[in-house]
Write an enzyme that holds these catalytic residues in place. Structure first.
Site, short mmCIF file in Angstrom:
data_model
loop_
_atom_site.label_atom_id
_atom_site.label_comp_id
_atom_site.label_asym_id
_atom_site.label_seq_id
_atom_site.Cartn_x
_atom_site.Cartn_y
_atom_site.Cartn_z
N ARG A 40 0.81 -1.22 0.00
CA ARG A 40 0.00 0.00 0.00
C ARG A 40 0.84 1.27 0.00
O ARG A 40 0.32 2.34 -0.36
CB ARG A 40 -0.95 -0.02 1.20
CG ARG A 40 -1.99 -1.11 1.10
CD ARG A 40 -3.05 -1.02 2.18
NE ARG A 40 -4.04 -2.09 2.03
CZ ARG A 40 -5.11 -2.23 2.80
NH1 ARG A 40 -5.34 -1.39 3.78
NH2 ARG A 40 -5.95 -3.23 2.60
N ASP A 150 -15.62 9.24 8.64
CA ASP A 150 -14.59 8.25 8.39
C ASP A 150 -13.23 8.89 8.64
O ASP A 150 -13.13 10.13 8.72
CB ASP A 150 -14.66 7.73 6.95
CG ASP A 150 -13.99 6.37 6.79
OD1 ASP A 150 -14.64 5.34 7.02
OD2 ASP A 150 -12.80 6.34 6.44
#
Length: 281
Positions: A40, A150
């Site tokens: 990632r 979020d």
């Protein structure tokens, strides 16, 4: 075309990154997640022009590192979601929770308040909005609002826009598609966007569930915090459940993911259905 070899992630650099991620988000990265972290972050390193992770760690520790810490958390966060995921929860909400909660909201002359606490790219928040809109079709006087939050700014922007690939807009009833979505044309062919009439009921904001103070007031009728606690250790789950309970109104509902459990967590909630809890009145 030859690509440069991927920079190796040393144990020291990995420990630094894992500890930083935990301190800022409570996401626990065990020793088995090193390949995931490399996968990632490798593109991020290339975009910054770094040849190794030590340079990246130096940036994170520098006075300019605060913004990059947000980018790091964003990249590490898992954002798997889809419309009406774990559908039994939406059935419990519409059939059992909403009738009682709506009566209470009307009696108190206030909107029905719902918090989608791990909204990701918005599919869950708009699934909730569809359920509430459907419930209110025969109850137009009932006001309601959803707060979608979020930790990923990238996902929140997608939530705010509300545009999704057509193949991923899977709804319980075909009529809901034309009722709540606008079909894309031209360069937007193959996409649907949530209609503004529905989006106006949803506020989107950044929130870290472990910040000292929430930007939302207590008294939430429903909190969806699903499929996020699986990434936390037990002390973090304990803290989060305590804080979410305080955010609920008496008689309010907390929904967690089917793969999650409050077993081993001290709490004052009453188990009502699988992964559904009620704060006693």
């Amino acid at each position: 075309m030859l690509f440069p070899p991927e920079a190796p992630l040393s144990a020291q650099a990995y420990d630094f990154l894992a500890n930083l991620v935990y301190d800022r988000s409570r996401i626990r990265l065990g020793s088995d997640k090193q390949a995931l972290v490399t996968g990632r972050l490798s593109q991020r390193l290339r975009s910054l022009g770094f040849s190794n992770y030590e340079q990246y760690c130096e940036l994170l520790m520098s006075s300019d590192g605060e913004h990059e810490i947000g980018e790091l958390i964003d990249l590490i966060s898992t954002n798997h979601t889809h419309f009406f995921r774990e559908p039994s929860h939406f059935d419990v909400l519409s059939r059992h929770a909403l009738p009682t909660l709506a009566d209470r909201a009307r009696a108190e002359q206030r909107p029905l308040r719902v918090w989608c606490a791990a909204a990701s790219s918005g599919e869950e928040a708009y699934s909730l909005a569809i359920v509430l809109a459907e419930y209110c079709r025969d109850r137009p006087s009932l006001a309601w609002h959803i707060d979608a939050s979020d930790i990923s700014m990238r996902m929140l922007e997608r939530c705010r826009v509300g545009t999704y690939e057509a193949a991923k807009v899977n709804l319980p009833a075909p009529a809901m598609l034309s009722r709540y979505f606008q079909k894309g044309f031209g360069e937007r062919e193959g996409y649907y966007r949530v209609k503004s009439e529905l989006r106006q009921h949803v506020s989107v904001q950044y929130m870290n569930l472990f910040d000292d103070v929430y930007s939302l007031p207590p008294g939430q009728d429903v909190i969806f915090c699903r499929n996020v606690m699986i990434y936390f250790d037990v002390p973090s789950r304990q803290l989060l459940v305590e804080r979410l309970t305080k955010q609920l109104s008496p008689g309010g509902y907390l929904f967690v993911g089917h793969s999650e459990s409050l077993i081993g967590i001290r709490h004052d909630l009453k188990a009502a259905w699988p992964s559904v809890y009620i704060r006693p009145e």
